[in-house]
Enzyme design. Structure first.
Site, PDB file in Angstrom:
ATOM      1  N   LYS A   1       2.093  -2.935   3.308  1.00 49.33           N
ATOM      2  CA  LYS A   1       1.257  -2.062   4.144  1.00 49.33           C
ATOM      3  C   LYS A   1      -0.111  -1.781   3.524  1.00 49.33           C
ATOM      4  O   LYS A   1      -1.069  -1.519   4.250  1.00 49.33           O
ATOM      5  CB  LYS A   1       1.979  -0.736   4.403  1.00 49.33           C
TER       6      LYS A   1
ATOM      7  N   ASP B   1       2.227   5.052  12.570  1.00 50.02           N
ATOM      8  CA  ASP B   1       3.359   5.887  12.138  1.00 50.02           C
ATOM      9  C   ASP B   1       3.171   7.367  12.500  1.00 50.02           C
ATOM     10  O   ASP B   1       4.081   8.019  13.011  1.00 50.02           O
ATOM     11  CB  ASP B   1       3.554   5.788  10.618  1.00 50.02           C
TER      12      ASP B   1
END
Ligand code: ATR
Length: 275
Positions: free
Chosen positions: A66, A102
């Site tokens: 990420k 997210d």
């Protein structure tokens, strides 16, 4: 036209993203496929270039890439830049743009499941943990206008990095446990309690008030020790699989410009996870 989507990470053989995005494709009548690409760090750059060359519409990125993927992208959305992590990439006419869904995904799932919080921005919120997930959720809550957010973490310095100047918002785990009755919403963002360590919990909940909402982003198991204890105290619970679903929904929206309907996917995903 066949739309190509995918996921890059390691290990990802058991990822639920292919199931979720295949359903979204069906629900929106787009023709396409979602594939998984397990990569070692050495392969990452090559794989990202291949995604671009193949003309994929977009892809997701997960652990452990990420952050590592950021220098390989052409552009970063401001939220992803703030969080310092990317979980969704859009191929926009050959330019790869990194996003992070997210935090918004979490917030959507929370506000849909517990609409009472939406118009009550003064609720006292406690975030447990200070990793990448906590950072995303913190920014989403701030951006949505929630006014009172404290962070507790085993390593307090990491919490301080998230809040910036307002260091008083960071508290030790001990203090959080002692003063837990102050909080209306508690959000567990660490991996503590995740299978196979289901017997663990990051925080004792003996001082939890029964009117609180308690959320855990862990979704394997669906009922973590943390959530079981919260329910036993009479609190309302919010499950991690809903964040999984809504962060994917927001990713799909970034790729295709429409919000895919969930239909019965929340119930189906719960059943899948319950085995
Ligand atoms: P993610 O990006 O998934 O949030 P991360 O960045 O590795 O993952 O963050 C993991 C979080 O879980 C951190 O808040 C970490 O606490 P530290 O900052 O003190 O490391 C927390 N965590 C992990 N294992 C833990 C444990 N056994 N007890 C308490 N906290 C733990």
């Amino acid at each position: 036209m066949m739309e190509q989507l995918g996921l890059i990470g390691y290990p990802i053989k058991h990822s639920l993203s292919p199931w979720i995005h295949t359903k979204f494709l069906e629900n929106t009548n787009f023709k396409g496929s979602y594939s998984i690409f397990e990569a070692r760090e050495d392969d990452l750059l090559h794989l990202v270039q291949t995604m671009k060359d193949k003309g994929v519409r977009g892809f997701n990125v997960t652990i452990p890439f990420k952050q590592k993927i950021i220098p390989m992208l052409d552009e970063l959305d401001p939220t992803a830049m703030k969080i310092g992590a990317v979980n969704t990439v859009l191929n926009h006419d050959g330019r790869l743009i990194g996003y992070n869904t997210d935090g918004i995904g979490f917030l959507r799932s929370l506000e849909i499941s517990h609409p009472e919080v939406v118009d009550n921005k003064k609720i006292k919120i406690l975030l447990v943990g200070a990793g990448g997930a906590a950072r995303g959720i913190y920014y989403a809550l701030k951006q949505a206008g929630y006014l009172s957010i404290n962070i507790t973490n085993r390593t307090i310095e990491k919490a301080e990095l998230i809040v910036g100047r307002d260091k008083s918002a960071c508290i030790s785990l001990k203090d959080a446990e002692r003063n837990l009755q102050e909080y209306d919403l508690i959000i567990q963002t660490t991996n503590v309690g995740m299978r196979p360590n289901e017997e663990n919990s990051p925080l004792y909940l003996h001082n939890l008030k029964s009117t609180a909402i308690v959320s855990d982003i862990v979704y394997q198991p669906i009922w973590t020790k943390f959530l079981k204890e919260a329910e036993a105290k009479g609190a309302k619970v919010h499950h991690g699989y809903l964040m999984l679903l809504y962060q994917a929904q927001f990713a799909f929206e970034i790729w295709f410009g429409i919000v895919p309907p969930l239909n019965e996917m929340d119930k189906q995903l719960k059943q899948l996870l319950e085995g």
